[in-house]
Design a protein around this motif. Structure first.
Motif, mmCIF file in Angstrom:
data_model
loop_
_atom_site.group_PDB
_atom_site.id
_atom_site.type_symbol
_atom_site.label_atom_id
_atom_site.label_comp_id
_atom_site.label_asym_id
_atom_site.label_seq_id
_atom_site.Cartn_x
_atom_site.Cartn_y
_atom_site.Cartn_z
ATOM 1 N N PRO A 211 8.801 -5.567 5.646
ATOM 2 C CA PRO A 211 8.927 -7.011 5.378
ATOM 3 C C PRO A 211 10.320 -7.391 4.884
ATOM 4 N N GLU A 212 10.935 -6.505 4.130
ATOM 5 C CA GLU A 212 12.297 -6.764 3.661
ATOM 6 C C GLU A 212 13.272 -6.761 4.836
ATOM 7 N N LEU A 213 13.053 -5.867 5.779
ATOM 8 C CA LEU A 213 13.887 -5.813 6.978
ATOM 9 C C LEU A 213 13.786 -7.111 7.766
ATOM 10 N N PHE A 214 12.563 -7.594 7.947
ATOM 11 C CA PHE A 214 12.337 -8.850 8.664
ATOM 12 C C PHE A 214 13.040 -10.009 7.950
ATOM 13 N N GLN A 215 12.883 -10.087 6.623
ATOM 14 C CA GLN A 215 13.475 -11.185 5.871
ATOM 15 C C GLN A 215 15.000 -11.122 5.885
ATOM 16 N N GLU A 216 15.565 -9.928 5.728
ATOM 17 C CA GLU A 216 17.023 -9.767 5.755
ATOM 18 C C GLU A 216 17.585 -10.169 7.113
ATOM 19 N N ALA A 217 16.884 -9.779 8.179
ATOM 20 C CA ALA A 217 17.350 -10.121 9.530
ATOM 21 C C ALA A 217 17.348 -11.633 9.738
ATOM 22 N N PRO A 228 11.609 -14.510 -2.129
ATOM 23 C CA PRO A 228 11.999 -13.171 -1.685
ATOM 24 C C PRO A 228 10.794 -12.248 -1.561
ATOM 25 N N VAL A 229 10.884 -11.308 -0.666
ATOM 26 C CA VAL A 229 9.791 -10.380 -0.393
ATOM 27 C C VAL A 229 9.396 -9.599 -1.652
ATOM 28 N N TRP A 230 10.391 -9.151 -2.410
ATOM 29 C CA TRP A 230 10.084 -8.330 -3.593
ATOM 30 C C TRP A 230 9.236 -9.101 -4.602
ATOM 31 N N LYS A 231 9.459 -10.428 -4.677
ATOM 32 C CA LYS A 231 8.694 -11.248 -5.612
ATOM 33 C C LYS A 231 7.230 -11.334 -5.175
ATOM 34 N N ARG A 237 0.953 -7.088 -6.936
ATOM 35 C CA ARG A 237 0.684 -5.954 -7.818
ATOM 36 C C ARG A 237 0.045 -6.399 -9.136
ATOM 37 N N GLU A 238 0.459 -7.566 -9.615
ATOM 38 C CA GLU A 238 -0.048 -8.067 -10.900
ATOM 39 C C GLU A 238 -1.546 -8.380 -10.862
ATOM 40 N N SER A 298 3.532 -8.786 2.350
ATOM 41 C CA SER A 298 4.169 -8.172 1.183
ATOM 42 C C SER A 298 3.282 -8.323 -0.048
ATOM 43 N N TYR A 299 2.635 -9.476 -0.147
ATOM 44 C CA TYR A 299 1.705 -9.728 -1.251
ATOM 45 C C TYR A 299 0.544 -8.722 -1.208
ATOM 46 N N VAL A 300 -0.033 -8.526 -0.013
ATOM 47 C CA VAL A 300 -1.123 -7.562 0.147
ATOM 48 C C VAL A 300 -0.632 -6.137 -0.133
#
Length: 311
Positions: A211-217, A228-231, A237-238, A298-300
Protein backbone atom coordinates in the motif's frame (compact mmCIF):
# COMPACT_ATOMS: atom_id res chain seq x y z
CA UNK A 1 56.24 24.94 -38.06
CA UNK A 2 52.73 23.46 -38.44
CA UNK A 3 52.56 19.74 -37.86
CA UNK A 4 49.89 17.92 -39.83
CA UNK A 5 47.79 15.27 -38.16
CA UNK A 6 48.56 11.67 -38.96
CA UNK A 7 46.04 9.82 -41.08
CA UNK A 8 45.12 7.60 -38.13
CA UNK A 9 44.28 10.55 -35.83
CA UNK A 10 42.36 12.32 -38.58
CA UNK A 11 40.29 9.23 -39.33
CA UNK A 12 39.32 9.00 -35.68
CA UNK A 13 37.81 12.48 -35.94
CA UNK A 14 35.84 11.66 -39.04
CA UNK A 15 32.85 9.49 -39.89
CA UNK A 16 35.24 6.73 -40.91
CA UNK A 17 35.27 2.97 -41.21
CA UNK A 18 37.57 2.81 -38.18
CA UNK A 19 34.71 4.02 -36.00
CA UNK A 20 31.66 2.90 -37.98
CA UNK A 21 32.49 -0.11 -40.07
CA UNK A 22 28.83 -1.01 -40.69
CA UNK A 23 27.66 2.45 -41.77
CA UNK A 24 30.47 4.58 -43.17
CA UNK A 25 32.23 4.57 -46.52
CA UNK A 26 35.89 4.21 -47.34
CA UNK A 27 37.82 7.31 -48.34
CA UNK A 28 39.78 7.72 -51.54
CA UNK A 29 38.98 4.37 -53.08
CA UNK A 30 36.18 2.28 -54.49
CA UNK A 31 33.94 0.47 -53.91
CA UNK A 32 31.78 2.19 -51.33
CA UNK A 33 33.59 5.51 -51.40
CA UNK A 34 32.30 9.02 -50.73
CA UNK A 35 30.90 10.58 -53.88
CA UNK A 36 33.82 13.05 -54.18
CA UNK A 37 36.41 10.64 -52.72
CA UNK A 38 36.69 12.96 -49.69
CA UNK A 39 35.23 12.51 -46.20
CA UNK A 40 33.83 15.83 -44.99
CA UNK A 41 31.84 14.44 -42.04
CA UNK A 42 33.56 15.21 -38.74
CA UNK A 43 32.79 14.14 -35.17
CA UNK A 44 33.47 15.92 -31.91
CA UNK A 45 36.10 14.34 -29.66
CA UNK A 46 33.45 13.04 -27.25
CA UNK A 47 31.45 11.20 -29.92
CA UNK A 48 34.64 9.86 -31.41
CA UNK A 49 35.74 8.38 -28.07
CA UNK A 50 32.32 6.85 -27.41
CA UNK A 51 32.35 5.20 -30.83
CA UNK A 52 35.96 4.06 -30.50
CA UNK A 53 35.39 2.33 -27.15
CA UNK A 54 31.82 1.15 -27.69
CA UNK A 55 32.98 -2.48 -27.59
CA UNK A 56 33.07 -2.15 -23.80
CA UNK A 57 29.29 -1.75 -23.72
CA UNK A 58 28.45 -3.52 -26.99
CA UNK A 59 30.51 -6.75 -26.75
CA UNK A 60 31.02 -8.83 -29.85
CA UNK A 61 28.95 -11.96 -30.48
CA UNK A 62 25.92 -10.51 -28.73
CA UNK A 63 22.49 -10.49 -30.33
CA UNK A 64 21.19 -7.52 -28.33
CA UNK A 65 23.06 -4.90 -26.34
CA UNK A 66 21.88 -1.78 -24.55
CA UNK A 67 23.80 1.38 -23.74
CA UNK A 68 22.34 4.06 -21.46
CA UNK A 69 23.45 7.60 -22.25
CA UNK A 70 22.97 10.44 -19.73
CA UNK A 71 24.74 13.81 -19.27
CA UNK A 72 27.13 12.39 -16.65
CA UNK A 73 30.03 10.00 -17.25
CA UNK A 74 29.78 8.60 -13.71
CA UNK A 75 26.06 8.00 -14.13
CA UNK A 76 26.71 6.30 -17.48
CA UNK A 77 29.17 3.92 -15.82
CA UNK A 78 26.86 3.08 -12.89
CA UNK A 79 23.84 2.50 -15.13
CA UNK A 80 25.61 0.37 -17.69
CA UNK A 81 27.22 -1.75 -15.00
CA UNK A 82 23.84 -2.31 -13.32
CA UNK A 83 22.03 -3.07 -16.56
CA UNK A 84 24.21 -6.11 -17.29
CA UNK A 85 22.05 -8.12 -14.89
CA UNK A 86 18.84 -7.31 -16.77
CA UNK A 87 19.72 -7.70 -20.44
CA UNK A 88 17.15 -10.46 -20.94
CA UNK A 89 14.27 -8.03 -20.29
CA UNK A 90 12.85 -5.60 -22.82
CA UNK A 91 14.50 -2.20 -23.19
CA UNK A 92 12.27 -0.21 -20.84
CA UNK A 93 12.23 -2.82 -18.09
CA UNK A 94 15.96 -3.51 -18.17
CA UNK A 95 16.85 0.16 -17.93
CA UNK A 96 14.20 0.74 -15.27
CA UNK A 97 15.61 -2.03 -13.09
CA UNK A 98 19.08 -0.56 -13.47
CA UNK A 99 17.86 2.92 -12.52
CA UNK A 100 16.14 1.54 -9.42
CA UNK A 101 19.25 -0.36 -8.40
CA UNK A 102 21.56 2.66 -8.47
CA UNK A 103 18.97 5.33 -7.63
CA UNK A 104 20.93 6.78 -4.70
CA UNK A 105 23.99 7.45 -6.86
CA UNK A 106 21.85 8.89 -9.66
CA UNK A 107 20.12 11.31 -7.30
CA UNK A 108 23.50 12.84 -6.48
CA UNK A 109 24.73 12.88 -10.08
CA UNK A 110 21.66 13.92 -12.06
CA UNK A 111 19.86 17.22 -11.63
CA UNK A 112 16.31 17.95 -12.74
CA UNK A 113 17.37 18.81 -16.29
CA UNK A 114 19.62 15.78 -16.78
CA UNK A 115 16.84 13.45 -15.66
CA UNK A 116 14.87 14.48 -18.73
CA UNK A 117 17.63 13.26 -21.05
CA UNK A 118 18.06 9.56 -20.31
CA UNK A 119 18.71 8.03 -23.72
CA UNK A 120 18.90 4.31 -24.47
CA UNK A 121 20.72 3.01 -27.51
CA UNK A 122 19.65 -0.50 -28.48
CA UNK A 123 21.98 -2.45 -30.78
CA UNK A 124 20.96 -5.79 -32.27
CA UNK A 125 24.16 -6.46 -34.20
CA UNK A 126 22.84 -4.96 -37.42
CA UNK A 127 21.19 -1.65 -36.57
CA UNK A 128 20.76 0.88 -33.79
CA UNK A 129 17.53 2.22 -32.32
CA UNK A 130 17.20 5.06 -29.81
CA UNK A 131 14.66 5.19 -26.99
CA UNK A 132 14.09 7.94 -24.40
CA UNK A 133 12.98 7.05 -20.87
CA UNK A 134 9.76 8.92 -19.95
CA UNK A 135 10.22 11.58 -17.28
CA UNK A 136 7.43 9.92 -15.28
CA UNK A 137 9.39 6.66 -15.09
CA UNK A 138 12.60 8.39 -14.00
CA UNK A 139 10.77 10.33 -11.28
CA UNK A 140 9.23 7.12 -9.93
CA UNK A 141 12.46 5.15 -9.87
CA UNK A 142 14.51 7.94 -8.32
CA UNK A 143 12.05 8.06 -5.42
CA UNK A 144 14.10 6.46 -2.65
CA UNK A 145 11.18 4.74 -0.96
CA UNK A 146 9.76 3.34 -4.20
CA UNK A 147 13.15 1.98 -5.26
CA UNK A 148 13.81 0.37 -1.88
CA UNK A 149 10.38 -1.32 -1.81
CA UNK A 150 10.82 -2.62 -5.35
CA UNK A 151 14.21 -4.04 -4.47
CA UNK A 152 12.78 -5.65 -1.32
CA UNK A 153 9.88 -7.35 -3.15
CA UNK A 154 12.14 -8.24 -6.10
CA UNK A 155 9.29 -9.06 -8.47
CA UNK A 156 9.21 -8.13 -12.15
CA UNK A 157 5.37 -8.11 -12.15
CA UNK A 158 5.27 -5.61 -9.27
CA UNK A 159 7.94 -3.61 -11.06
CA UNK A 160 5.83 -3.50 -14.22
CA UNK A 161 2.79 -2.42 -12.19
CA UNK A 162 4.72 0.64 -11.01
CA UNK A 163 6.33 1.82 -14.24
CA UNK A 164 3.31 1.20 -16.49
CA UNK A 165 0.50 3.56 -15.38
CA UNK A 166 -2.30 1.32 -16.64
CA UNK A 167 -1.12 -1.49 -14.33
CA UNK A 168 -0.75 0.44 -11.06
CA UNK A 169 -4.13 -0.76 -9.77
CA UNK A 170 -2.73 -4.32 -9.80
CA UNK A 171 -0.98 -3.45 -6.53
CA UNK A 172 -4.37 -3.17 -4.84
CA UNK A 173 -5.31 -6.63 -6.09
CA UNK A 174 -2.04 -8.03 -4.73
CA UNK A 175 -2.69 -6.43 -1.35
CA UNK A 176 -6.14 -8.01 -1.18
CA UNK A 177 -4.72 -11.45 -2.02
CA UNK A 178 -2.07 -11.07 0.67
CA UNK A 179 -4.55 -10.04 3.37
CA UNK A 180 -6.91 -12.86 2.42
CA UNK A 181 -4.01 -15.32 2.57
CA UNK A 182 -2.97 -14.03 6.02
CA UNK A 183 -6.53 -14.40 7.34
CA UNK A 184 -7.10 -17.79 5.71
CA UNK A 185 -3.78 -19.46 4.80
CA UNK A 186 -4.00 -21.89 1.91
CA UNK A 187 -3.23 -21.81 -1.80
CA UNK A 188 -0.80 -18.99 -2.64
CA UNK A 189 -0.61 -19.57 -6.41
CA UNK A 190 -2.49 -16.35 -7.20
CA UNK A 191 -0.02 -14.35 -5.14
CA UNK A 192 2.87 -15.99 -7.00
CA UNK A 193 1.44 -14.69 -10.25
CA UNK A 194 2.54 -11.24 -9.02
CA UNK A 195 5.35 -12.04 -6.58
CA UNK A 196 7.26 -14.75 -8.42
CA UNK A 197 9.48 -15.73 -5.46
CA UNK A 198 6.89 -15.49 -2.70
CA UNK A 199 8.22 -16.09 0.83
CA UNK A 200 5.30 -16.88 3.21
CA UNK A 201 7.43 -15.75 6.16
CA UNK A 202 7.43 -12.24 4.70
CA UNK A 203 3.70 -12.07 3.98
CA UNK A 204 3.15 -9.43 6.69
CA UNK A 205 6.02 -7.33 5.33
CA UNK A 206 4.61 -7.53 1.80
CA UNK A 207 1.19 -6.47 3.09
CA UNK A 208 2.77 -3.52 4.88
CA UNK A 209 4.85 -2.11 2.02
CA UNK A 210 2.60 -2.63 -1.04
CA UNK A 211 0.00 0.00 0.00
CA UNK A 212 2.89 2.36 0.67
CA UNK A 213 4.27 1.61 -2.79
CA UNK A 214 0.91 2.41 -4.38
CA UNK A 215 0.58 5.67 -2.43
CA UNK A 216 4.16 6.79 -3.15
CA UNK A 217 3.69 6.10 -6.86
CA UNK A 218 0.46 8.09 -7.05
CA UNK A 219 1.92 10.94 -5.00
CA UNK A 220 4.93 11.09 -7.33
CA UNK A 221 2.51 11.37 -10.24
CA UNK A 222 0.73 14.28 -8.55
CA UNK A 223 -2.26 12.45 -7.03
CA UNK A 224 -2.36 13.45 -3.36
CA UNK A 225 -3.93 11.29 -0.65
CA UNK A 226 -5.76 12.71 2.37
CA UNK A 227 -4.28 10.25 4.89
CA UNK A 228 -0.86 8.55 4.84
CA UNK A 229 -0.84 4.77 4.69
CA UNK A 230 1.14 4.40 7.93
CA UNK A 231 -1.56 6.34 9.81
CA UNK A 232 -4.31 4.00 8.57
CA UNK A 233 -2.30 1.00 9.62
CA UNK A 234 -1.80 2.55 13.05
CA UNK A 235 -5.53 3.22 13.43
CA UNK A 236 -6.29 -0.39 12.56
CA UNK A 237 -3.76 -1.72 15.04
CA UNK A 238 -5.30 0.34 17.85
CA UNK A 239 -8.71 -1.35 17.45
CA UNK A 240 -7.60 -4.83 16.38
CA UNK A 241 -9.59 -6.55 19.15
CA UNK A 242 -12.84 -4.82 18.15
CA UNK A 243 -12.85 -6.42 14.68
CA UNK A 244 -11.72 -9.90 15.65
CA UNK A 245 -14.95 -11.46 14.32
CA UNK A 246 -15.67 -9.07 11.46
CA UNK A 247 -12.26 -8.40 9.85
CA UNK A 248 -12.81 -10.89 7.01
CA UNK A 249 -16.21 -9.38 6.20
CA UNK A 250 -14.68 -5.93 6.35
CA UNK A 251 -11.96 -7.03 3.91
CA UNK A 252 -14.50 -8.30 1.37
CA UNK A 253 -16.66 -5.16 1.58
CA UNK A 254 -13.57 -3.02 0.94
CA UNK A 255 -12.64 -5.17 -2.08
CA UNK A 256 -16.08 -4.50 -3.56
CA UNK A 257 -15.73 -0.76 -2.74
CA UNK A 258 -19.05 -0.78 -0.85
CA UNK A 259 -18.32 2.42 1.01
CA UNK A 260 -21.72 2.75 2.71
CA UNK A 261 -21.59 -0.76 4.16
CA UNK A 262 -17.96 -0.34 5.22
CA UNK A 263 -18.78 2.96 6.92
CA UNK A 264 -21.80 1.46 8.70
CA UNK A 265 -19.77 -1.53 9.98
CA UNK A 266 -16.96 0.71 11.25
CA UNK A 267 -19.25 3.27 12.86
CA UNK A 268 -21.37 0.61 14.56
CA UNK A 269 -18.28 -1.10 15.97
CA UNK A 270 -16.74 2.12 17.30
CA UNK A 271 -20.00 3.25 18.85
CA UNK A 272 -20.72 -0.16 20.43
CA UNK A 273 -17.33 0.01 22.14
CA UNK A 274 -17.67 3.72 23.04
CA UNK A 275 -14.70 4.69 20.92
CA UNK A 276 -14.47 8.05 19.10
CA UNK A 277 -14.61 7.66 15.32
CA UNK A 278 -11.24 8.94 13.97
CA UNK A 279 -11.36 11.99 11.71
CA UNK A 280 -8.70 10.45 9.43
CA UNK A 281 -10.87 7.37 8.95
CA UNK A 282 -13.84 9.56 8.10
CA UNK A 283 -11.88 11.39 5.38
CA UNK A 284 -10.96 8.18 3.58
CA UNK A 285 -14.53 7.82 2.29
CA UNK A 286 -14.17 10.95 0.14
CA UNK A 287 -11.36 9.33 -1.88
CA UNK A 288 -11.77 7.64 -5.27
CA UNK A 289 -12.26 3.87 -5.21
CA UNK A 290 -8.59 2.99 -5.74
CA UNK A 291 -7.29 5.24 -2.97
CA UNK A 292 -10.15 4.14 -0.74
CA UNK A 293 -9.26 0.47 -1.18
CA UNK A 294 -5.55 1.08 -0.72
CA UNK A 295 -6.04 3.04 2.52
CA UNK A 296 -8.63 0.67 3.93
CA UNK A 297 -6.51 -2.37 3.12
CA UNK A 298 -3.77 -0.72 5.18
CA UNK A 299 -6.31 -0.31 7.97
CA UNK A 300 -7.17 -4.04 7.81
CA UNK A 301 -3.46 -4.86 7.70
CA UNK A 302 -3.08 -2.93 10.96
CA UNK A 303 -6.02 -4.85 12.49
CA UNK A 304 -4.36 -8.15 11.56
CA UNK A 305 -0.89 -7.19 12.79
CA UNK A 306 -2.33 -5.81 16.03
CA UNK A 307 -4.22 -9.05 16.61
CA UNK A 308 -1.07 -11.08 16.04
CA UNK A 309 0.78 -8.95 18.62
CA UNK A 310 -2.00 -9.53 21.18
CA UNK A 311 -1.77 -13.27 20.62
Amino acid sequence: MEVSESISIRQRKQFSRILFKEFSSSEGKFPNSFWNISNEYHLCDLCSQLALFRHFVFPKNSEKEIFVNVPSFKAIWYLNEAIKAYRDLNVELSVSRAVAEVHMKLQRLLGVWERQNVEIVNYDGKSYSVYYMPQRTIDLLLNTRIASILNFINSIKIFEAVIYPERLSKLIEVEYLLLKYILKPGDNSKIKEYIEVFDPKKKGDYARVIPELFQEARNTLGVETVVPVWKMRELGREVSQLFERTKYRLLELIRLAKKDEVYHLLLKTYMANKKPFPEELNRVFSEDDENFKNLMFSYVSGIISGGEENE
